[in-house]
Write an enzyme that holds these catalytic residues in place. Sequence first.
Site, PDB file in Angstrom:
ATOM      1  N   LYS A   1      62.292  43.049  -4.113  1.00  0.00           N
ATOM      2  CA  LYS A   1      62.661  44.175  -5.000  1.00  0.00           C
ATOM      3  C   LYS A   1      61.669  44.316  -5.715  1.00  0.00           C
ATOM      4  CE  LYS A   1      66.814  44.463  -3.003  1.00  0.00           C
ATOM      5  NZ  LYS A   1      68.797  44.602  -3.417  1.00  0.00           N
TER       6      LYS A   1
ATOM      7  N   TYR B   1      69.126  52.567   3.672  1.00  0.00           N
ATOM      8  CA  TYR B   1      70.477  52.073   2.847  1.00  0.00           C
ATOM      9  C   TYR B   1      71.480  53.057   3.402  1.00  0.00           C
ATOM     10  CZ  TYR B   1      68.401  48.574  -0.044  1.00  0.00           C
ATOM     11  OH  TYR B   1      67.791  47.586  -0.563  1.00  0.00           O
TER      12      TYR B   1
ATOM     13  N   PHE C   1      76.112  55.698  -7.091  1.00  0.00           N
ATOM     14  CA  PHE C   1      75.562  54.895  -7.854  1.00  0.00           C
ATOM     15  C   PHE C   1      73.803  54.416  -6.777  1.00  0.00           C
ATOM     16  CE2 PHE C   1      77.633  51.807  -5.438  1.00  0.00           C
ATOM     17  CZ  PHE C   1      76.324  51.310  -3.774  1.00  0.00           C
TER      18      PHE C   1
ATOM     19  N   ARG D   1      70.900  34.049   3.531  1.00  0.00           N
ATOM     20  CA  ARG D   1      71.883  34.995   3.042  1.00  0.00           C
ATOM     21  C   ARG D   1      72.563  33.973   2.111  1.00  0.00           C
ATOM     22  NH1 ARG D   1      72.745  41.143   2.638  1.00  0.00           N
ATOM     23  NH2 ARG D   1      74.785  40.303   2.681  1.00  0.00           N
TER      24      ARG D   1
ATOM     25  N   THR E   1      75.483  40.051  -3.255  1.00  0.00           N
ATOM     26  CA  THR E   1      75.230  40.769  -4.038  1.00  0.00           C
ATOM     27  C   THR E   1      75.190  40.938  -4.945  1.00  0.00           C
ATOM     28  OG1 THR E   1      76.075  42.317  -2.215  1.00  0.00           O
ATOM     29  CG2 THR E   1      75.116  43.489  -3.547  1.00  0.00           C
TER      30      THR E   1
ATOM     31  N   ARG F   1      70.328  34.807  -6.528  1.00  0.00           N
ATOM     32  CA  ARG F   1      70.148  35.807  -6.656  1.00  0.00           C
ATOM     33  C   ARG F   1      71.185  35.060  -8.617  1.00  0.00           C
ATOM     34  NH1 ARG F   1      72.617  40.021  -2.414  1.00  0.00           N
ATOM     35  NH2 ARG F   1      71.330  41.040  -1.651  1.00  0.00           N
TER      36      ARG F   1
ATOM     37  N   HIS G   1      66.640  41.695  -0.402  1.00  0.00           N
ATOM     38  CA  HIS G   1      67.510  42.098   0.321  1.00  0.00           C
ATOM     39  C   HIS G   1      67.390  40.892   2.024  1.00  0.00           C
ATOM     40  CE1 HIS G   1      69.311  44.051   3.628  1.00  0.00           C
ATOM     41  NE2 HIS G   1      68.221  44.023   4.529  1.00  0.00           N
TER      42      HIS G   1
HETATM   43  P1  ADP Z   1      73.556  43.561  -0.001  1.00  0.00           P
HETATM   44  O1  ADP Z   1      72.290  43.918  -0.163  1.00  0.00           O
HETATM   45  O2  ADP Z   1      73.666  42.590  -0.341  1.00  0.00           O
HETATM   46  O3  ADP Z   1      73.792  43.466   1.604  1.00  0.00           O
HETATM   47  P2  ADP Z   1      74.623  46.474   0.080  1.00  0.00           P
HETATM   48  O4  ADP Z   1      74.080  46.048   1.486  1.00  0.00           O
HETATM   49  O5  ADP Z   1      75.586  46.539   0.443  1.00  0.00           O
HETATM   50  O6  ADP Z   1      75.029  44.517  -0.440  1.00  0.00           O
HETATM   51  O7  ADP Z   1      74.293  47.082  -0.431  1.00  0.00           O
HETATM   52  C1  ADP Z   1      72.627  47.394  -0.608  1.00  0.00           C
HETATM   53  C2  ADP Z   1      72.284  47.421  -2.077  1.00  0.00           C
HETATM   54  O8  ADP Z   1      72.529  48.308  -3.188  1.00  0.00           O
HETATM   55  C3  ADP Z   1      72.361  46.053  -2.843  1.00  0.00           C
HETATM   56  O9  ADP Z   1      71.391  45.051  -2.815  1.00  0.00           O
HETATM   57  C4  ADP Z   1      72.076  46.200  -4.392  1.00  0.00           C
HETATM   58  O10 ADP Z   1      70.579  46.162  -4.819  1.00  0.00           O
HETATM   59  C5  ADP Z   1      72.458  48.152  -4.470  1.00  0.00           C
HETATM   60  N1  ADP Z   1      74.112  48.056  -5.064  1.00  0.00           N
HETATM   61  C6  ADP Z   1      74.810  47.789  -3.919  1.00  0.00           C
HETATM   62  N2  ADP Z   1      75.970  48.099  -4.935  1.00  0.00           N
HETATM   63  C7  ADP Z   1      75.780  48.169  -5.843  1.00  0.00           C
HETATM   64  C8  ADP Z   1      76.715  49.056  -7.350  1.00  0.00           C
HETATM   65  N3  ADP Z   1      78.141  48.981  -7.231  1.00  0.00           N
HETATM   66  N4  ADP Z   1      75.665  49.686  -8.017  1.00  0.00           N
HETATM   67  C9  ADP Z   1      74.504  49.075  -7.770  1.00  0.00           C
HETATM   68  N5  ADP Z   1      74.063  49.132  -6.891  1.00  0.00           N
HETATM   69  C10 ADP Z   1      74.393  48.727  -6.243  1.00  0.00           C
END
Ligand code: ADP
Length: 150
Positions: free
Chosen positions: A9, A49, A57, A85, A91, A102, A115
């Site tokens: 990222k 996403y 957010f 992972r 996350t 992370r 990601h």
């Molecule tokens: P991951 O990337 O660990 O699989 P998610 O799929 O839940 O997690 O979320 C995708 C991305 O969105 C996260 O990696 C993060 O960059 C962002 N994100 C998730 N939850 C939040 C939050 N509550 N506030 C801000 N950004 C968030």
Amino acid sequence: MQTTLVLLKPDCVAGRKAGEVIRRFEEAGFQIRGCKMFCATEDLLREHYAHIASKPFFPEVEAFMQSTPVIALALAGDHAIEKVRTIIGPTDSKKAEKGTVRGDFGVDVMANIVHASDSLENAELELKRFFQPGELFDYEMRYAASARGS
Ligand code: ADP
């Protein structure tokens, strides 16, 4: 053997952590099958996403993901999806243990460096999303450094 999709990222790329993060994946035994740098479009981010697109957010995530180019990697190895992972941590960077990507380099829940696909099904979809078939490579090492005496 599995192949998983990793995105480095903007906080990783702009923060010059890409080399270190890739080093960790390689050291863990993963092989780079694909690699590309690009600017994520709004459409691509809305697709990638989709599961968070309705969250309050999301606009911030979108702006963050478009703040610099990103790097996509296709990484292959044994149990790649689960192991990658584990290497990256949860996350929320603040909840990620030191020693995870992370935990060591992330700032918060949004700026979390990488990601990585979270299931076999998503890995297949995400690899197709970011790579054309001809951009994923299968190859073997034929010229080891030790063979040259170095
Ligand atoms: P991951 O990337 O660990 O699989 P998610 O799929 O839940 O997690 O979320 C995708 C991305 O969105 C996260 O990696 C993060 O960059 C962002 N994100 C998730 N939850 C939040 C939050 N509550 N506030 C801000 N950004 C968030």
